[in-house]
Motif scaffolding. Structure first.
Motif, PDB file in Angstrom:
ATOM      1  N   VAL A  46       0.835  -1.199   0.000  1.00  0.00           N
ATOM      2  CA  VAL A  46       0.000   0.000   0.000  1.00  0.00           C
ATOM      3  C   VAL A  46       0.873   1.253   0.000  1.00  0.00           C
ATOM      4  CG1 VAL A  46      -1.795   1.274   1.234  1.00  0.00           C
ATOM      5  CG2 VAL A  46      -1.859  -1.218   1.175  1.00  0.00           C
ATOM      6  N   ARG A  47       1.985   1.192   0.696  1.00  0.00           N
ATOM      7  CA  ARG A  47       2.886   2.344   0.729  1.00  0.00           C
ATOM      8  C   ARG A  47       3.385   2.711  -0.664  1.00  0.00           C
ATOM      9  NH1 ARG A  47       4.832   3.301   6.125  1.00  0.00           N
ATOM     10  NH2 ARG A  47       4.057   1.676   7.546  1.00  0.00           N
ATOM     11  N   GLN A  48       3.439   1.732  -1.561  1.00  0.00           N
ATOM     12  CA  GLN A  48       3.924   2.018  -2.911  1.00  0.00           C
ATOM     13  C   GLN A  48       2.886   2.723  -3.771  1.00  0.00           C
ATOM     14  OE1 GLN A  48       6.270  -1.107  -4.826  1.00  0.00           O
ATOM     15  NE2 GLN A  48       6.372  -2.172  -2.871  1.00  0.00           N
ATOM     16  N   TRP A  49       1.634   2.729  -3.337  1.00  0.00           N
ATOM     17  CA  TRP A  49       0.638   3.552  -4.031  1.00  0.00           C
ATOM     18  C   TRP A  49      -0.018   4.519  -3.041  1.00  0.00           C
ATOM     19  CZ3 TRP A  49      -4.310   2.599  -2.171  1.00  0.00           C
ATOM     20  CH2 TRP A  49      -4.561   1.335  -1.627  1.00  0.00           C
ATOM     21  N   SER A  50       0.805   5.065  -2.159  1.00  0.00           N
ATOM     22  CA  SER A  50       0.310   5.943  -1.102  1.00  0.00           C
ATOM     23  C   SER A  50      -0.337   7.207  -1.646  1.00  0.00           C
ATOM     24  CB  SER A  50       1.450   6.311  -0.149  1.00  0.00           C
ATOM     25  OG  SER A  50       2.478   6.997  -0.843  1.00  0.00           O
ATOM     26  N   HIS A  51       0.019   7.606  -2.868  1.00  0.00           N
ATOM     27  CA  HIS A  51      -0.513   8.827  -3.464  1.00  0.00           C
ATOM     28  C   HIS A  51      -1.901   8.644  -4.054  1.00  0.00           C
ATOM     29  CE1 HIS A  51       1.326   6.411  -6.570  1.00  0.00           C
ATOM     30  NE2 HIS A  51       0.701   7.093  -7.510  1.00  0.00           N
ATOM     31  N   VAL A  52      -2.385   7.415  -4.122  1.00  0.00           N
ATOM     32  CA  VAL A  52      -3.663   7.112  -4.758  1.00  0.00           C
ATOM     33  C   VAL A  52      -4.767   7.046  -3.706  1.00  0.00           C
ATOM     34  CG1 VAL A  52      -4.916   5.405  -6.136  1.00  0.00           C
ATOM     35  CG2 VAL A  52      -2.505   5.851  -6.603  1.00  0.00           C
ATOM     36  N   ARG A  53      -5.940   7.570  -4.048  1.00  0.00           N
ATOM     37  CA  ARG A  53      -7.075   7.557  -3.119  1.00  0.00           C
ATOM     38  C   ARG A  53      -7.973   6.365  -3.413  1.00  0.00           C
ATOM     39  NH1 ARG A  53      -8.116  11.128   0.423  1.00  0.00           N
ATOM     40  NH2 ARG A  53      -6.675  12.561  -0.583  1.00  0.00           N
ATOM     41  N   LEU A  54      -8.435   5.704  -2.365  1.00  0.00           N
ATOM     42  CA  LEU A  54      -9.327   4.563  -2.523  1.00  0.00           C
ATOM     43  C   LEU A  54     -10.699   5.026  -2.990  1.00  0.00           C
ATOM     44  CD1 LEU A  54      -7.136   3.640  -0.288  1.00  0.00           C
ATOM     45  CD2 LEU A  54      -8.806   1.886   0.273  1.00  0.00           C
ATOM     46  N   GLY A  80     -15.980   7.646   8.943  1.00  0.00           N
ATOM     47  CA  GLY A  80     -16.310   6.560   8.043  1.00  0.00           C
ATOM     48  C   GLY A  80     -16.780   6.981   6.682  1.00  0.00           C
ATOM     49  N   ALA A  81     -17.218   8.222   6.521  1.00  0.00           N
ATOM     50  CA  ALA A  81     -17.752   8.680   5.238  1.00  0.00           C
ATOM     51  C   ALA A  81     -16.673   9.251   4.324  1.00  0.00           C
ATOM     52  CB  ALA A  81     -18.830   9.732   5.468  1.00  0.00           C
ATOM     53  N   THR A  82     -15.458   9.448   4.832  1.00  0.00           N
ATOM     54  CA  THR A  82     -14.397  10.039   4.014  1.00  0.00           C
ATOM     55  C   THR A  82     -13.571   8.947   3.342  1.00  0.00           C
ATOM     56  OG1 THR A  82     -12.869  10.130   5.890  1.00  0.00           O
ATOM     57  CG2 THR A  82     -14.279  12.054   5.508  1.00  0.00           C
ATOM     58  N   TYR A  83     -12.835   9.360   2.302  1.00  0.00           N
ATOM     59  CA  TYR A  83     -12.084   8.411   1.491  1.00  0.00           C
ATOM     60  C   TYR A  83     -10.586   8.553   1.761  1.00  0.00           C
ATOM     61  CZ  TYR A  83     -16.397   7.714  -1.117  1.00  0.00           C
ATOM     62  OH  TYR A  83     -17.684   7.408  -1.465  1.00  0.00           O
ATOM     63  N   ALA A  87      -1.688   6.413   1.706  1.00  0.00           N
ATOM     64  CA  ALA A  87      -0.901   6.882   2.854  1.00  0.00           C
ATOM     65  C   ALA A  87      -1.761   6.966   4.108  1.00  0.00           C
ATOM     66  CB  ALA A  87      -0.275   8.235   2.540  1.00  0.00           C
ATOM     67  N   ASP A  88      -2.985   7.468   3.953  1.00  0.00           N
ATOM     68  CA  ASP A  88      -3.893   7.537   5.108  1.00  0.00           C
ATOM     69  C   ASP A  88      -4.175   6.151   5.664  1.00  0.00           C
ATOM     70  OD1 ASP A  88      -4.133  10.287   4.703  1.00  0.00           O
ATOM     71  OD2 ASP A  88      -5.910  10.068   3.435  1.00  0.00           O
ATOM     72  N   TRP A  89      -4.438   5.211   4.781  1.00  0.00           N
ATOM     73  CA  TRP A  89      -4.777   3.844   5.192  1.00  0.00           C
ATOM     74  C   TRP A  89      -3.644   3.253   6.024  1.00  0.00           C
ATOM     75  CZ3 TRP A  89      -6.186  -0.672   1.336  1.00  0.00           C
ATOM     76  CH2 TRP A  89      -7.136  -1.522   1.942  1.00  0.00           C
ATOM     77  N   VAL A  90      -2.415   3.462   5.567  1.00  0.00           N
ATOM     78  CA  VAL A  90      -1.257   2.941   6.296  1.00  0.00           C
ATOM     79  C   VAL A  90      -1.090   3.652   7.636  1.00  0.00           C
ATOM     80  CG1 VAL A  90       1.256   2.818   6.295  1.00  0.00           C
ATOM     81  CG2 VAL A  90      -0.012   2.122   4.262  1.00  0.00           C
ATOM     82  N   GLU A  91      -1.066   4.973   7.597  1.00  0.00           N
ATOM     83  CA  GLU A  91      -0.703   5.746   8.788  1.00  0.00           C
ATOM     84  C   GLU A  91      -1.776   5.705   9.871  1.00  0.00           C
ATOM     85  OE1 GLU A  91       0.082   9.577   7.179  1.00  0.00           O
ATOM     86  OE2 GLU A  91       1.801   8.872   5.981  1.00  0.00           O
TER      87      GLU A  91
END
Length: 462
Positions: A46-54, A80-83, A87-91
């Motif tokens: 995931v860190r390798q695509w940290s710039h991408v938003r889910l 819960g409503a935000t995307y 990077a957010d997912w990891v941190e």
């Protein structure tokens, strides 16, 4: 835990979203997990695509058991409503979850083989009674063997992207042109990456969420930097379903992403080269030319971004008895539910231990790796998988069989197999996506751009 430990753990391969969730569920079931991660930290892929938003919001990418474990640490749940971005997912989730698991997660541990202790692939006698032995290499080159009562392979597919060649093998010249070919959504916030695309022509090959993201981000770059242009290389033609579900998609951010790709074409920042199946890559001075299987040639481009999906790495499982679908390389019982040759990206039913079981007892493929080459994996699906498998390993068959997940509809989208057959599933009239007799360069599109390009690794439709 060494090979001589009295009570082997359940070894989980991969400290990504699904592997860490598996560990949380195992702990709740009274089973001891040991997570082996090849990278130096949690969520290494995931860190390798940290710039991408889910395209899934926080509410859909947090596992319930993991949340219960984190709650004991004083963790604050994101809105819960935000995307989140990668990077957010990891941190904000993955690394805190790994920290909560403590020494049960070990980093820089590359799994190189899995087998039954003292039994190679051929031997039947006493096989099921033997523990697994997991061979591991450390970053310093040393190695160890770890005994396991069960092995859950949640190592994902990130490390093995599909090649440029339309036949599943590298195109002729693909490896030789590696200096100008990448297999990831470019991170245009990186000055070096930005310089490779700014004021240049980039070919983006692929038709899923990752390709949409690349188109959208390169369109933003084109708006800022004259001379920047994208050639979108598609193996099939353009129809109403090419850009996904749009407003009809029950994952709204994914629908918005498709509209953003449309806008890139409509605004003239990208042109679509359709019906083009790449067979070779040739040098044209400092640039590259793609050659189709029919001998058609693209105009020269400076960079090629290949986003044609991912595939599982099965090389370290050669001594494990696997029952995989011959096309998808997914568990045989799961494949009919996710096969893009049979489905038009309809709902993938929640599934668990029954569909994921292998001839090798107590061995499971989980997460994106369980989908093999199919492109429709969602984190929510993986969390349901690990809940069921943990219950099965704990002997709770009723809970393992129970469905505890309701998935959103996947929206309007067609599977690769259906798209590749004109008139398929439509009874004539052009099918869901007709393939032109020869490549066409198109400039079409409808709809307004979304505000933020979004995607999800291992996810998406088509």
């Amino acid at each position: 835990m060494s090979e001589h430990a009295a009570q082997p753990p359940v070894v989980v391969i991969g400290a990504g979203p699904i592997g860490l969730a598996a560990a949380a569920h195992l702990l709740e079931r009274g089973l001891e997990p040991l997570v082996l991660e090849a990278g130096p930290a949690a969520g290494a892929a995931v860190r390798q695509w940290s710039h991408v938003r889910l395209f899934s919001p926080w509410a859909e990418v947090i596992d319930p058991a993991a949340e219960r474990l984190l709650a004991r640490t004083g963790w604050t749940r994101p809105d819960g409503a935000t995307y989140p971005s990668g990077a957010d997912w990891v941190e904000q989730y993955l690394q805190p979850l790994a920290d909560a698991l403590g020494a049960r997660v070990r980093y820089s541990r590359q799994v190189t083989g899995v087998a039954r202790a003292g039994r190679d692939l051929v031997v039947d006698a006493g096989r099921a009674e033997q523990p697994f032995t997991v061979h591991v290499e450390h970053a310093d080159g040393s190695a160890e063997r770890i005994l396991a009562r069960s092995v859950l392979d949640a190592s994902g597919t990130w490390a093995t992207p599909n090649p440029l060649g339309a036949n599943g093998l590298p195109a002729l010249g693909e490896r030789a042109a590696a200096d100008r070919i990448s297999y990831r959504v470019p991170d245009l916030t990186d000055p070096a990456v930005r310089a490779r695309h700014a004021g240049r022509r980039t070919a983006v090959v692929g038709s899923g969420a990752s390709a949409f993201t690349a188109l959208a981000q390169l369109a933003d770059l084109a708006a800022d930097t004259p001379g920047t242009h994208t050639v979108w290389v598609l193996r099939r033609g353009i129809t109403g379903s090419t850009y996904g579900g749009g407003p009809a998609d029950e994952l709204p951010a994914r629908g918005a992403l498709g509209l953003r790709a449309k806008a890139a074409v409509e605004d003239g920042h990208a042109t679509a080269l359709t019906g083009f199946r790449t067979a070779a890559v040739e040098r044209a001075g400092e640039r590259l030319v793609l050659v189709s299987e029919e001998g058609h040639r693209s105009d020269p481009v400076d960079q090629v971004v290949v986003l044609t999906g991912l595939r599982p790495d099965l090389s370290f499982l050669s001594e494990v008895r696997l029952g995989l679908d011959e096309r998808l390389q997914a568990p045989a019982a799961l494949a009919p539910l996710i096969d893009p040759n049979q489905h038009s990206c309809g709902t993938v039913y929640p599934h668990g231990a029954a569909e994921l079981s292998q001839p090798e007892r107590d061995f499971y493929l989980l997460g994106a790796k369980s989908y093999g080459r199919a492109p429709t994996f969602l984190a929510m699906t993986g969390y349901e998988q690990v809940r069921s498998v943990a219950a099965a390993l704990a002997g709770d068959r009723e809970a393992a069989a129970r469905v505890e997940l309701v998935l959103p509809e996947t929206g309007v989208c067609g599977g690769a197999g259906l798209y590749d057959q004109p008139d398929a599933a439509q009874g004539g009239g052009g099918g869901c996506c007709s393939i032109p007799a020869a490549p066409e360069v198109l400039s079409i599109g409808l709809g307004a751009p979304a505000t933020t390009p979004v995607t999800a690794t291992g996810s998406g439709c088509c």
